[in-house]
Every structure is written in structure tokens, then in C-alpha cells.
Design a protein around this motif. Structure first.
Motif, PDB file in Angstrom:
ATOM      1  N   GLN A  18     -30.554  18.473   2.802  1.00  0.00           N
ATOM      2  CA  GLN A  18     -29.370  17.753   3.247  1.00  0.00           C
ATOM      3  C   GLN A  18     -28.348  17.606   2.124  1.00  0.00           C
ATOM      4  N   LYS A  19     -28.830  17.359   0.916  1.00  0.00           N
ATOM      5  CA  LYS A  19     -27.944  17.194  -0.243  1.00  0.00           C
ATOM      6  C   LYS A  19     -27.165  18.481  -0.505  1.00  0.00           C
ATOM      7  N   ILE A  20     -27.850  19.635  -0.451  1.00  0.00           N
ATOM      8  CA  ILE A  20     -27.201  20.929  -0.677  1.00  0.00           C
ATOM      9  C   ILE A  20     -26.216  21.230   0.447  1.00  0.00           C
ATOM     10  N   GLU A  21     -26.651  21.011   1.692  1.00  0.00           N
ATOM     11  CA  GLU A  21     -25.796  21.286   2.843  1.00  0.00           C
ATOM     12  C   GLU A  21     -24.494  20.480   2.764  1.00  0.00           C
ATOM     13  N   ASN A  22     -24.597  19.209   2.417  1.00  0.00           N
ATOM     14  CA  ASN A  22     -23.409  18.356   2.321  1.00  0.00           C
ATOM     15  C   ASN A  22     -22.478  18.812   1.202  1.00  0.00           C
ATOM     16  N   ALA A  23     -23.028  19.101   0.026  1.00  0.00           N
ATOM     17  CA  ALA A  23     -22.206  19.491  -1.125  1.00  0.00           C
ATOM     18  C   ALA A  23     -21.495  20.818  -0.886  1.00  0.00           C
ATOM     19  N   VAL A  24     -22.211  21.805  -0.371  1.00  0.00           N
ATOM     20  CA  VAL A  24     -21.604  23.117  -0.110  1.00  0.00           C
ATOM     21  C   VAL A  24     -20.588  23.004   1.022  1.00  0.00           C
ATOM     22  N   GLY A  25     -20.921  22.239   2.054  1.00  0.00           N
ATOM     23  CA  GLY A  25     -20.036  22.090   3.206  1.00  0.00           C
ATOM     24  C   GLY A  25     -18.711  21.423   2.873  1.00  0.00           C
ATOM     25  N   GLN A  26     -18.663  20.635   1.799  1.00  0.00           N
ATOM     26  CA  GLN A  26     -17.436  19.950   1.408  1.00  0.00           C
ATOM     27  C   GLN A  26     -16.487  20.837   0.608  1.00  0.00           C
ATOM     28  N   GLN A  27     -16.935  22.020   0.224  1.00  0.00           N
ATOM     29  CA  GLN A  27     -16.096  22.907  -0.580  1.00  0.00           C
ATOM     30  C   GLN A  27     -14.998  23.538   0.277  1.00  0.00           C
ATOM     31  N   SER A  28     -13.809  23.627  -0.286  1.00  0.00           N
ATOM     32  CA  SER A  28     -12.694  24.272   0.401  1.00  0.00           C
ATOM     33  C   SER A  28     -13.043  25.737   0.671  1.00  0.00           C
ATOM     34  N   GLY A  29     -12.768  26.200   1.893  1.00  0.00           N
ATOM     35  CA  GLY A  29     -13.021  27.595   2.237  1.00  0.00           C
ATOM     36  C   GLY A  29     -14.382  27.846   2.847  1.00  0.00           C
ATOM     37  N   VAL A  30     -15.225  26.809   2.949  1.00  0.00           N
ATOM     38  CA  VAL A  30     -16.533  26.971   3.584  1.00  0.00           C
ATOM     39  C   VAL A  30     -16.377  26.612   5.053  1.00  0.00           C
ATOM     40  N   ASP A  31     -16.639  27.599   5.935  1.00  0.00           N
ATOM     41  CA  ASP A  31     -16.476  27.402   7.366  1.00  0.00           C
ATOM     42  C   ASP A  31     -17.692  26.696   7.952  1.00  0.00           C
ATOM     43  N   LYS A  32     -18.879  27.230   7.690  1.00  0.00           N
ATOM     44  CA  LYS A  32     -20.107  26.571   8.134  1.00  0.00           C
ATOM     45  C   LYS A  32     -21.219  26.876   7.142  1.00  0.00           C
ATOM     46  N   VAL A  33     -22.178  25.959   7.079  1.00  0.00           N
ATOM     47  CA  VAL A  33     -23.277  26.108   6.124  1.00  0.00           C
ATOM     48  C   VAL A  33     -24.571  25.626   6.769  1.00  0.00           C
ATOM     49  N   LYS A  34     -25.662  26.323   6.455  1.00  0.00           N
ATOM     50  CA  LYS A  34     -26.986  25.962   6.960  1.00  0.00           C
ATOM     51  C   LYS A  34     -27.989  26.217   5.847  1.00  0.00           C
ATOM     52  N   VAL A  35     -28.840  25.236   5.584  1.00  0.00           N
ATOM     53  CA  VAL A  35     -29.911  25.410   4.606  1.00  0.00           C
ATOM     54  C   VAL A  35     -31.211  25.605   5.366  1.00  0.00           C
ATOM     55  N   LEU A  36     -31.913  26.689   5.046  1.00  0.00           N
ATOM     56  CA  LEU A  36     -33.206  26.986   5.657  1.00  0.00           C
ATOM     57  C   LEU A  36     -34.292  26.494   4.716  1.00  0.00           C
ATOM     58  N   ALA A  55     -18.774  30.224  -6.903  1.00  0.00           N
ATOM     59  CA  ALA A  55     -18.401  28.800  -6.845  1.00  0.00           C
ATOM     60  C   ALA A  55     -19.489  28.004  -6.124  1.00  0.00           C
ATOM     61  N   LEU A  56     -20.036  28.568  -5.042  1.00  0.00           N
ATOM     62  CA  LEU A  56     -21.109  27.891  -4.313  1.00  0.00           C
ATOM     63  C   LEU A  56     -22.366  27.806  -5.174  1.00  0.00           C
ATOM     64  N   LYS A  57     -22.642  28.872  -5.912  1.00  0.00           N
ATOM     65  CA  LYS A  57     -23.789  28.874  -6.834  1.00  0.00           C
ATOM     66  C   LYS A  57     -23.650  27.738  -7.841  1.00  0.00           C
ATOM     67  N   GLN A  58     -22.454  27.565  -8.378  1.00  0.00           N
ATOM     68  CA  GLN A  58     -22.209  26.515  -9.370  1.00  0.00           C
ATOM     69  C   GLN A  58     -22.423  25.131  -8.773  1.00  0.00           C
ATOM     70  N   VAL A  59     -21.972  24.924  -7.536  1.00  0.00           N
ATOM     71  CA  VAL A  59     -22.158  23.631  -6.861  1.00  0.00           C
ATOM     72  C   VAL A  59     -23.648  23.322  -6.734  1.00  0.00           C
ATOM     73  N   ILE A  60     -24.419  24.322  -6.311  1.00  0.00           N
ATOM     74  CA  ILE A  60     -25.865  24.134  -6.119  1.00  0.00           C
ATOM     75  C   ILE A  60     -26.558  23.873  -7.453  1.00  0.00           C
ATOM     76  N   GLU A  61     -26.198  24.637  -8.470  1.00  0.00           N
ATOM     77  CA  GLU A  61     -26.811  24.438  -9.794  1.00  0.00           C
ATOM     78  C   GLU A  61     -26.435  23.078 -10.384  1.00  0.00           C
ATOM     79  N   ASN A  62     -25.217  22.615 -10.113  1.00  0.00           N
ATOM     80  CA  ASN A  62     -24.801  21.300 -10.598  1.00  0.00           C
ATOM     81  C   ASN A  62     -25.614  20.173  -9.964  1.00  0.00           C
ATOM     82  N   LEU A  63     -26.186  20.432  -8.779  1.00  0.00           N
ATOM     83  CA  LEU A  63     -27.059  19.456  -8.132  1.00  0.00           C
ATOM     84  C   LEU A  63     -28.471  19.483  -8.729  1.00  0.00           C
TER      85      LEU A  63
END
Length: 76
Positions: A18-36, A55-63
Motif C-alpha cells: 500500500q505504501k508503494i502504491e500510494n507513493a508511485v500513484g501520487q507522481q505526476s504522469g502516473v495514470d494507474k499503478v498496481k503492486v503485485l 523517477a519511479l525507481k527513485q521513489v520506491i528506493e526512497n521508501l
């Protein structure tokens, strides 16, 4: 539009998902996101002129999560 698939290190809890899904989903230019959770993958549809797989990789690594690989597919 691009579909980005990011392979993560093993996820250990559903709240991580949920934490990853929320952080990635808040990024500008992300249409939809799903974490499996069971596959430890993030799937996102992005607009490449507004964000990038890196940019998405950086968001995830920052978490605090490990990114093991990234695949990108062009969507028609």
C-alpha cells in the motif's frame, strides 16, 4: 503511454504494498499503478513526457525498498 514493470526485492507485508502504491500513484504522469504482493512487482501506466521509469525507481528506493529490474513496454 508506457507500461512500466518494476521488479522489487521480496515484499514482507501487505502494508508495504500500500505504501508503494500510494507513493508511485501520487507522481505526476502516473495514470494507474498496481503492486503485485506475491510477485513483488509494481505495474504502472505512465506518460513518458511527464515522468520516467527511473523517477519511479527513485521513489520506491526512497521508501527503502530494493528495485531489482525495470521493463518498459510502449502502449498503443
Amino acid at each position: 503511454m508506457q507500461k512500466v514493470i518494476i521488479q522489487l526485492g521480496t515484499l514482507t507485508c501487505p502494508s508495504c504494498m500500500q505504501k508503494i502504491e500510494n507513493a508511485v500513484g501520487q507522481q505526476s504522469g502516473v495514470d494507474k499503478v498496481k503492486v503485485l504482493f506475491n510477485a513483488s512487482k509494481v505495474k504502472a501506466d505512465i506518460e513518458p513526457d511527464k515522468t520516467s521509469p527511473e523517477a519511479l525507481k527513485q521513489v520506491i528506493e526512497n521508501l527503502g525498498y530494493e528495485v531489482e529490474g525495470i521493463k518498459v513496454k510502449e502502449l498503443a
